[in-house]
Design a protein around this motif. Structure first.
Motif, mmCIF file in Angstrom:
data_model
loop_
_atom_site.group_PDB
_atom_site.id
_atom_site.type_symbol
_atom_site.label_atom_id
_atom_site.label_comp_id
_atom_site.label_asym_id
_atom_site.label_seq_id
_atom_site.Cartn_x
_atom_site.Cartn_y
_atom_site.Cartn_z
ATOM 1 N N GLY A 1 71.261 -52.063 -71.978
ATOM 2 C CA GLY A 1 70.110 -51.654 -71.004
ATOM 3 C C GLY A 1 70.406 -50.284 -70.556
ATOM 4 N N GLU B 1 59.027 -46.913 -62.834
ATOM 5 C CA GLU B 1 60.016 -47.320 -63.885
ATOM 6 C C GLU B 1 60.527 -46.516 -64.458
ATOM 7 N N GLY C 1 62.502 -48.108 -68.983
ATOM 8 C CA GLY C 1 62.427 -49.900 -69.852
ATOM 9 C C GLY C 1 62.197 -50.343 -68.776
#
Length: 414
Positions: free
Chosen positions: A38, A312, A315
């Motif tokens: 990620g 945030e 994700g």
């Protein structure tokens, strides 16, 4: 770092401080592996968990996010919370030199950041920098003249170190005779053991204070004289901030520029097709320098930040008091930012790359550093018909993590 080494890593959660010399030599396979998990992943620096931002878009966003702060008090409180204590043990009282080293722009948030940056920003406008181009070219010529006729040069020691020191000393208005001592002390900060930091910080502060006194007695058309007036006359700059600012301009302008030059030339040496393009068309040199900064970013990890509130990003929910580090070098190699990111291509777009940072902490001396790198590349091409590494590329070593600092760059020239 071999493919086997990369695959053996326990990612995410790897301790980047344990990866060693192979990672220092080539961190990009590790960043690519992390990015598979990620754009924002948790790793460790020793015992400390940190959110490492390895995606380009997320890195650019984080660098401009005011919720990710660098305030040293806030970072200390977050560290205490991580350790499960109310507060960290009271450190030994800092000396003036130690306070100078920690009171710099990169560790400040608004409004102090804006106040201090505004005081020096006028010296680094594009107009002011372009006015210095002729002098930069003169210094580069002098440095290459000094090694003329030699079949081998060491680019860092012969050119890339003395060039920015000379340019910055002239910009600030500090004595030429102090260049060697400043270089020694600046390098000592990076490479001497922690127990020597107090001593080195004191020596550095004393050196800068002698420059301050010089410009009190002999003011001139230079940045240091302006900073002295801001302290002595206008009262908008403390002595601690003044000394810190002078040190930071010298230090931050010296190392990153030196290694922008050396990392870029090293990249050219292992990409002879790109070197040939530059020989055929000198107008590509400015674009090449930006590509050097993208391809092998000198400061490939930004300064530590802490979340002042939940954020945030990519994700991932970053909790209040969590630590965040943007891997600018990883972002610049993100395939979502640039097709074939692991290939040096001086004709491809480098728009909005992260090699000089982003947001309020974007490198103040970017334009001046680029002018110096352009001058060195042009001189290499103009003076030598052949330029090649004097040792195999795999034998080149880097000094420390997290910066990309070559120990040396020996070149065979003719």
């Amino acid at each position: 770092m071999t493919q086997t080494d990369v695959e053996a890593l326990e990612l995410p959660g790897a301790d980047l401080e344990e990866l060693g010399p192979d990672f220092y030599r080539d961190p990009y396979p590790v960043y690519a592996r992390l990015r598979e998990q990620g754009p924002v992943v948790q790793v460790r620096f020793g015992p400390t968990p940190v959110w490492l931002v390895v995606g380009y878009a997320e890195g650019r966003s984080a660098l401009a996010d005011p919720r990710l702060v660098k305030d040293q008090g806030r970072i200390a409180r977050a560290a205490a919370a991580l350790m499960g204590v109310e507060a960290l043990p009271e450190p030994e009282e800092q000396t003036f030199g130690e306070r100078v080293l920690t009171s710099h722009l990169l560790s400040m948030d608004p409004p102090d950041h804006g106040r201090l940056r505004g005081l020096v920003g006028k010296a680094f406008t594009n107009r002011k920098v372009q006015a210095r181009r002729a002098r930069v070219n003169e210094v580069v010529a002098e440095l290459f003249d000094a090694v003329a006729g030699k079949p081998e040069i060491e680019l860092l020691a012969d050119v890339a170190y003395p060039l920015p020191i000379t340019v910055l000393c002239e910009l600030l208005g500090v004595p030429v005779g102090d260049q060697a001592e400043f270089t020694r002390l600046a390098n000592a900060l990076n490479f001497e053991p922690p127990e020597r930091m107090r001593e080195i910080a004191g020596e550095l502060a004393d050196l800068v204070l002698t420059w301050v006194e010089l410009r009190r007695r002999e003011p001139g058309d230079n940045l240091l004289s302006e900073l002295v007036r801001a302290h002595d006359v206008d009262g908008i700059l403390s002595l601690e901030e003044l000394v810190s600012m002078v040190f930071q301009i010298q230090s931050a302008g010296f190392g990153p520029t030196s290694h922008l030059i050396s990392n870029g030339v090293r990249a050219l040496m292992v990409h002879p097709d790109q070197l040939a393009l530059l020989r055929a068309d000198r107008s590509l040199i400015p674009a090449a320098v930006d590509e050097f900064a993208r391809f092998d970013t000198t400061v490939h990890l930004a300064m530590l930040s802490v979340a002042a509130e939940p954020v945030e990003l990519g994700g991932v929910l970053i909790a209040e008091n969590d630590f965040v580090v943007v891997a600018t070098g990883a972002g610049n190699r993100d395939p979502k930012y640039r097709a074939n990111p692991d290939v040096l291509d001086i004709r491809a777009s480098t728009a909005a790359h992260l090699g000089f940072g982003h947001g309020i902490h974007h490198c103040l001396g970017t334009a001046l550093g680029k002018v110096q790198a352009e001058a060195v590349v042009a001189a290499l091409l103009d003076r030598y018909e052949t330029v090649e590494l004097a040792v195999p590329a795999g034998e080149l070593t880097h000094k420390v993590f997290p910066a990309r600092l070559l120990d040396a760059l020996p070149l065979r020239v003719g």
